[in-house]
Motif scaffolding. Structure first.
Motif, PDB file in Angstrom:
ATOM      1  N   VAL A 286       0.854  -1.182   0.000  1.00 52.09           N
ATOM      2  CA  VAL A 286       0.000   0.000   0.000  1.00 52.09           C
ATOM      3  C   VAL A 286       0.891   1.233   0.000  1.00 52.09           C
ATOM      4  N   VAL A 287       0.560   2.176  -0.876  1.00 49.01           N
ATOM      5  CA  VAL A 287       1.247   3.468  -0.882  1.00 49.01           C
ATOM      6  C   VAL A 287       0.264   4.496  -0.331  1.00 49.01           C
ATOM      7  N   ALA A 288       0.701   5.291   0.616  1.00 51.44           N
ATOM      8  CA  ALA A 288      -0.177   6.292   1.230  1.00 51.44           C
ATOM      9  C   ALA A 288       0.601   7.589   1.440  1.00 51.44           C
ATOM     10  N   THR A 289      -0.126   8.688   1.536  1.00 46.00           N
ATOM     11  CA  THR A 289       0.540   9.975   1.792  1.00 46.00           C
ATOM     12  C   THR A 289      -0.013  10.610   3.054  1.00 46.00           C
ATOM     13  N   VAL A 290       0.843  11.394   3.699  1.00 49.77           N
ATOM     14  CA  VAL A 290       0.430  12.173   4.868  1.00 49.77           C
ATOM     15  C   VAL A 290       0.816  13.629   4.632  1.00 49.77           C
TER      16      VAL A 290
END
Ligand SMILES: [Zn+2]
Length: 419
Positions: A286-290
């Motif tokens: 999973v690729v996620a951004t914050v």
């Protein structure tokens, strides 16, 4: 007390707002789409340049396409006072974002022309290229190049999704200027802009005195687990990166709610991409951004350090491998107290209520603030200050209030002594 022509300002916003329109599929509303250096941006630019010339301004274009309209001062060798913003837009924009600062400054010039007022210092109305970063991925591009944060060649080489470069597209629309892109520091810079948020309207306040722009950092997380069959793999034998990312998203909200970073911390997980992204497969990656923001850089750094520890502990508990990299980091920018005081003083003089406010979004002003005293005036917006949307709307009075104070601040700054 001199005042601007509110009707003329509204007509001017409407006229630019009719250039580069699109029909919003979900709402049926007409919005603005003038992505930087497209044909429509070119049309918008030519329209504003014509307006500048009609107001008697001497127009120059620099090598990154920033446009400056100059009005002579009584002491024409003195450093000019500059006002402006941007006229490029996101793909789903309204009529006010950026345009108010440019057309508002132009309305100030028209008002001075009408009253035959000649300021000591020259005045410059500016609009900067690709402020939104919506096409070439770098926001405040034109102003960042103007103050030397981004080298011109690096900016030229940026490409859009179709591989078209900034330089080629600037040339294509006829705005690859010849003036030196490095801005000669003006005496001061003032930008009038819509708030793009709900706070001023909710407080029923006429204007915002902007104290600065908050610090921002972005993380990109890559979480790797183990793909498995959704039916045959018992829950306790899984290494599910999707669960890890979901826990991080909830933990972000708890971090904010804890109050340990004051009440101004904002944390957003805007992207989650599950791979392979199939209904019956436990994801393997999973690729996620914050996106993390706070008005105080040191507080943001503390929150960021705590986040790193949080990522590690959740990854360990979920038996997944997590790596994160910082993809953006800008410190908070404090605007000049002198400009803030002038905005507050002239708002009071006009009987307008005002409050101090930190900008949640980035603006050209934060770049120009690197080279001269700079500040912003925020105008409230209706419908919770919705922006980057066709519903974006500030009333003619709200706009006129902001631009009247802009008039006062600019004329005051333009009378100041010194080189
Ligand atoms: Zn803007």
């Amino acid at each position: 007390m001199n005042s601007i022509n509110s009707t003329r300002l509204t007509e001017s916003l409407d006229a630019l707002g009719r250039i580069g329109t699109y029909q919003d599929e979900t709402t049926g509303l007409t919005g603005v789409r003038r992505l930087a250096f497209t044909e429509d941006d070119g049309l918008g630019r030519r329209h504003v340049v014509d307006e500048m010339k009609r107001a008697g301004l001497d127009v120059t274009i620099d090598r990154i396409g920033n446009v400056f309209g100059r009005r002579k001062g009584r002491d024409d060798g003195a450093k000019p006072v500059m006002a402006g913003s941007h006229i490029d837009s996101v793909a789903t924009a309204g009529r006010f974002d950026g345009c108010l600062g440019v057309l508002g400054a132009l309305e100030v010039v028209k008002t001075l022309n009408d009253t035959n007022t000649h300021t000591r210092r020259p005045l410059i109305v500016a609009f900067f290229s690709e402020e939104e970063g919506a096409r070439f991925g770098t926001d405040m591009l034109g102003s960042a190049v103007a103050v030397g944060r981004i080298p011109l060649e690096q900016a030229y080489a940026l490409t859009d999704r179709d591989g078209k470069s900034v330089r080629a597209e600037l040339e294509h629309i006829g705005f690859l200027g010849t003036a030196n892109e490095r801005l000669t520091p003006p005496h001061a810079y003032v930008e009038c802009h819509i708030e793009q948020g709900p706070m001023l309207r909710a407080a029923n306040v006429d204007l915002g005195v902007v104290t600065g722009v908050q610090a921002i950092c972005w993380h990109e997380l890559t979480v790797v687990g183990r793909s498995a069959h959704a039916g045959t793999t018992p829950m306790n034998l899984r290494a599910d990166p999707g669960v890890a990312v979901s826990r991080i998203q909830l933990a972000l909200r708890e971090l904010v709610r804890s109050g340990r970073f004051g009440d101004s911390l904002r944390a957003t997980m805007g992207v989650t991409q599950f791979h392979p992204g199939l209904v019956n497969v436990v994801p393997n990656r999973v690729v996620a951004t914050v996106d993390l923001r706070h008005p105080d850089d040191t507080v943001l750094q503390r929150a960021e350090a705590e986040l790193a520890a949080l990522y590690a502990s959740i990854a360990a508990e979920e038996k997944v491998a997590l790596t994160h990299k910082r993809t953006a980091r800008t410190p908070n920018v404090a605007f000049a107290s002198k400009v803030q005081e002038l905005v507050a003083r002239f708002a009071t003089a006009r009987g307008l209520s005002h409050q101090r406010i930190v900008s949640g979004a980035g603006h050209d002003c934060q770049e120009v603030a690197k080279v001269c005293p700079a500040g912003m005036i925020f105008v409230p917006g209706e419908y919770d200050g919705i922006s980057h949307n066709p519903r974006e709307f500030s009333t003619p009075k709200q706009c006129a209030d902001g631009v009247n104070v802009l008039l006062d601040v600019l004329t005051s700054l333009a009378e100041e002594e010194g080189p």
